[in-house]
Design a protein around this motif. Structure first.
Motif, PDB file in Angstrom:
ATOM      1  N   PHE A  72      76.187  78.300  22.917  1.00 14.06           N
ATOM      2  CA  PHE A  72      75.037  78.047  23.470  1.00 14.06           C
ATOM      3  C   PHE A  72      75.034  77.486  25.472  1.00 14.06           C
ATOM      4  N   ARG A  73      74.510  78.470  26.442  1.00 13.48           N
ATOM      5  CA  ARG A  73      75.119  78.247  27.565  1.00 13.48           C
ATOM      6  C   ARG A  73      73.472  78.315  28.618  1.00 13.48           C
ATOM      7  N   LEU A  74      73.429  77.768  29.160  1.00 13.01           N
ATOM      8  CA  LEU A  74      72.614  78.359  30.306  1.00 13.01           C
ATOM      9  C   LEU A  74      73.299  78.172  31.819  1.00 13.01           C
ATOM     10  N   VAL A  75      72.645  79.307  32.361  1.00 13.45           N
ATOM     11  CA  VAL A  75      73.510  80.119  33.192  1.00 13.45           C
ATOM     12  C   VAL A  75      72.024  80.411  34.171  1.00 13.45           C
ATOM     13  N   GLU A  76      72.646  79.820  36.127  1.00  7.05           N
ATOM     14  CA  GLU A  76      72.166  80.221  37.418  1.00  7.05           C
ATOM     15  C   GLU A  76      72.237  80.755  37.983  1.00  7.05           C
ATOM     16  N   TYR A  77      71.714  81.743  38.191  1.00  7.17           N
ATOM     17  CA  TYR A  77      71.909  82.751  39.676  1.00  7.17           C
ATOM     18  C   TYR A  77      70.847  82.302  40.697  1.00  7.17           C
ATOM     19  N   GLY A  78      71.711  82.883  41.521  1.00 12.68           N
ATOM     20  CA  GLY A  78      70.628  82.122  42.948  1.00 12.68           C
ATOM     21  C   GLY A  78      70.600  83.422  43.667  1.00 12.68           C
ATOM     22  N   PRO A  79      70.269  83.819  44.271  1.00 13.07           N
ATOM     23  CA  PRO A  79      69.793  84.560  44.731  1.00 13.07           C
ATOM     24  C   PRO A  79      70.838  85.634  45.551  1.00 13.07           C
ATOM     25  N   GLY A  80      70.585  86.682  45.360  1.00 11.41           N
ATOM     26  CA  GLY A  80      71.778  87.151  46.075  1.00 11.41           C
ATOM     27  C   GLY A  80      73.278  87.440  45.264  1.00 11.41           C
TER      28      GLY A  80
END
Length: 147
Positions: A72-80
């Motif tokens: 169970f993983r949370l990921v944040e992808y920023g703009p670009g």
């Protein structure tokens, strides 16, 4: 980027009563490239898992997938964020929590936004955030067989 996720884990005390065993901000946040951050909330080394195991599933060493287990993983992808084409040997359940993102799937682009869900069956893909806001996704990976 700052990924601050409160992680609450329950278990049982010596009398079998339900208790909170962990209540903290995820400590194992990592970044594999600029504009990217992830945190393993929990993982198991087997499936089905032993719910009586006292080991902290958020601190187990693992790669992307946990062989014979779950992640169970949370990921944040920023703009670009730089896309990274990859394939997992798992079935992945994804819930877009906030923002929007494009999934590049061998030349097909699928736009996903907050509230959308995805079931990914071991396919090649890359995540591309073309928007102005970060996109946060919760992933549950269950070990699987390669198609």
């Amino acid at each position: 980027m700052s990924l601050k996720i409160r992680r609450v884990v329950t278990g049982h005390d010596q009398n079998g009563r339900a208790v909170v065993t962990t209540d903290e901000v995820c400590k194992n946040v990592i970044s594999r490239r600029p504009s990217h951050a992830s945190c393993v909330v929990w993982s198991t080394g087997e499936f089905p898992t032993d719910n009586g195991d006292d080991a902290d599933g958020g601190t187990r060493p693992l790669a992307t997938v946990d062989p014979n287990g779950t992640v169970f993983r949370l990921v944040e992808y920023g703009p670009g964020v730089a896309p990274r084409n990859h394939r997992t040997e798992s079935i992945d359940y994804a819930v877009v929590i906030s923002g929007a993102i494009d999934m590049d799937l061998d030349g097909t682009v699928v736009h996903l936004k907050a509230g959308d869900v995805l079931v990914q069956q071991g396919t090649n893909h890359a995540w591309v955030n073309r928007g102005a806001e970060p996109c946060r996704i919760a992933f549950i990976l269950v070990d699987g067989k390669e198609p």
